[in-house]
Write an enzyme that holds these catalytic residues in place. Structure first.
Site, PDB file in Angstrom:
ATOM      1  N   ASP A 127       0.852  -1.191   0.000  1.00  0.00           N
ATOM      2  CA  ASP A 127       0.000   0.000   0.000  1.00  0.00           C
ATOM      3  C   ASP A 127       0.883   1.236   0.000  1.00  0.00           C
ATOM      4  OD1 ASP A 127      -2.720   1.238   0.251  1.00  0.00           O
ATOM      5  OD2 ASP A 127      -1.827   2.057   2.061  1.00  0.00           O
ATOM      6  N   GLY A 140      -2.530   9.256  -4.788  1.00  0.00           N
ATOM      7  CA  GLY A 140      -3.686   9.661  -5.595  1.00  0.00           C
ATOM      8  C   GLY A 140      -3.489  10.815  -6.548  1.00  0.00           C
ATOM      9  N   CYS A 199      -4.649  -0.952  -2.096  1.00  0.00           N
ATOM     10  CA  CYS A 199      -4.802   0.473  -2.419  1.00  0.00           C
ATOM     11  C   CYS A 199      -5.655   0.575  -3.669  1.00  0.00           C
ATOM     12  CB  CYS A 199      -3.417   1.082  -2.645  1.00  0.00           C
ATOM     13  SG  CYS A 199      -3.387   2.755  -3.320  1.00  0.00           S
ATOM     14  N   ASN A 200      -6.770   1.303  -3.591  1.00  0.00           N
ATOM     15  CA  ASN A 200      -7.647   1.467  -4.753  1.00  0.00           C
ATOM     16  C   ASN A 200      -6.913   2.127  -5.913  1.00  0.00           C
ATOM     17  OD1 ASN A 200     -10.792   0.949  -3.953  1.00  0.00           O
ATOM     18  ND2 ASN A 200      -9.619   1.642  -2.179  1.00  0.00           N
ATOM     19  N   THR A 201      -6.116   3.144  -5.608  1.00  0.00           N
ATOM     20  CA  THR A 201      -5.390   3.864  -6.651  1.00  0.00           C
ATOM     21  C   THR A 201      -4.423   2.946  -7.371  1.00  0.00           C
ATOM     22  OG1 THR A 201      -5.551   5.960  -5.456  1.00  0.00           O
ATOM     23  CG2 THR A 201      -3.811   5.772  -7.104  1.00  0.00           C
ATOM     24  N   CYS A 245     -11.029   4.728  -1.292  1.00  0.00           N
ATOM     25  CA  CYS A 245      -9.620   4.792  -0.895  1.00  0.00           C
ATOM     26  C   CYS A 245      -9.530   4.144   0.476  1.00  0.00           C
ATOM     27  CB  CYS A 245      -9.133   6.243  -0.844  1.00  0.00           C
ATOM     28  SG  CYS A 245      -7.493   6.474  -0.114  1.00  0.00           S
ATOM     29  N   THR A 246      -8.611   3.215   0.653  1.00  0.00           N
ATOM     30  CA  THR A 246      -8.549   2.502   1.929  1.00  0.00           C
ATOM     31  C   THR A 246      -8.184   3.425   3.085  1.00  0.00           C
ATOM     32  OG1 THR A 246      -6.307   1.765   1.306  1.00  0.00           O
ATOM     33  CG2 THR A 246      -8.113   0.198   1.006  1.00  0.00           C
TER      34      THR A 246
END
Length: 269
Positions: free
Chosen positions: A18, A51, A81-83, A183-184
């Protein structure tokens, strides 16, 4: 020493990567579901958040992170991590010898709840990615997104003093029926964000943890389904308190911020 070395060589770990502390929310959910597994967590806190960075740079950081994680015998990897998932997941899966799971905004369960207006809070890199555009296209036109420029950084810097974060400075005042935490990092403020908008929040952690547990139990290798149902989660809490002994024995922390990440993990979960 020899016994420890033999244990290291035979034990297969699940590697987490992450940009900072955000992925700890997903790690905690996975430890709770799979207390018998061993995990390695690498946070790139020095360069967090990701981000607002160029996609080329994000992909480079992800590959660097998994290069370090691969020094350990891994049975699988998680981009927590979404990004980073949006930008680098597909490319990474083509280059590593183990399956890789990602995390995506939980748009579909928010829509299935009957919400008419779903706000997705996510980073600029996530919102602008083709992966996110495709996700929204599959879910219809009731979804709109907002990218808070500095919220992830504020959470990273004030994780032990969240009361110092003024959401009025980061979030738009508008009407919505559900909020997706894309976003985490944002999951650390799940309750505060739910109160701010007066509605339920959703995130992808539970779905990702369930998928990871399923794949690990099945002992499957790389497959077409691995990582593709990440956003099908129900509403997720930051997981319930985990036995401290389990926590200490289950996770190895790597990187320059390993002490901070371990402290956050043991303190908040």
């Amino acid at each position: 020493m020899h016994a420890n070395r033999r244990a290291f060589c035979t034990q297969k770990y699940i590697g987490f990567f992450d940009s900072g502390i955000g992925g700890l929310t997903l790690l905690a959910e996975c430890v709770r579901r799979m207390p018998e597994e061993r995990f390695i967590y690498l946070g790139d806190n020095d360069r967090a958040p990701y981000g607002n960075r160029p996609q080329r740079e994000i992909k480079e950081f992800v590959f660097q992170g998994f290069s370090l994680l691969s020094a350990y015998p891994l049975k699988g990897g998680v981009i927590a991590c979404n990004t980073a998932t949006a930008v680098a997941a597909e490319a990474l899966r083509e280059t590593v010898p183990f399956p890789v799971l990602g995390v995506e905004p939980a748009v579909r369960p928010a829509l299935l709840s009957g919400a008419e207006r779903v706000l997705v809070l996510a980073t600029r890199a996530t919102v602008s990615s083709p992966r996110f555009a495709a996700l929204c296209a599959r879910c219809g036109g009731r979804v709109f997104a907002y990218a808070p420029e500095h919220l992830a950084r504020a959470i990273e810097e004030h994780i032990f003093t969240p009361e110092e974060i003024d959401l009025r400075r980061h979030l738009p005042r508008l009407r919505c029926d559900a909020v997706v935490l894309g976003c985490t990092h944002y999951i650390f403020l799940r309750r505060e964000i739910a109160a701010f908008y007066g509605c339920r929040t959703y995130d992808g952690n539970e779905g990702t943890a369930k998928r990871l547990a399923s794949v690990v139990r099945a002992g499957s290798g790389r497959g077409a389904d691995f990582g593709r149902a990440d956003h099908f989660a129900k509403n997720t809490n930051i997981c319930s308190k985990i036995d401290k002994k389990t926590l200490k024995n289950s996770v190895i922390f790597l990187g320059s911020a390993k002490n901070k990440n371990k402290k956050v993990f043991l303190s908040l979960f």
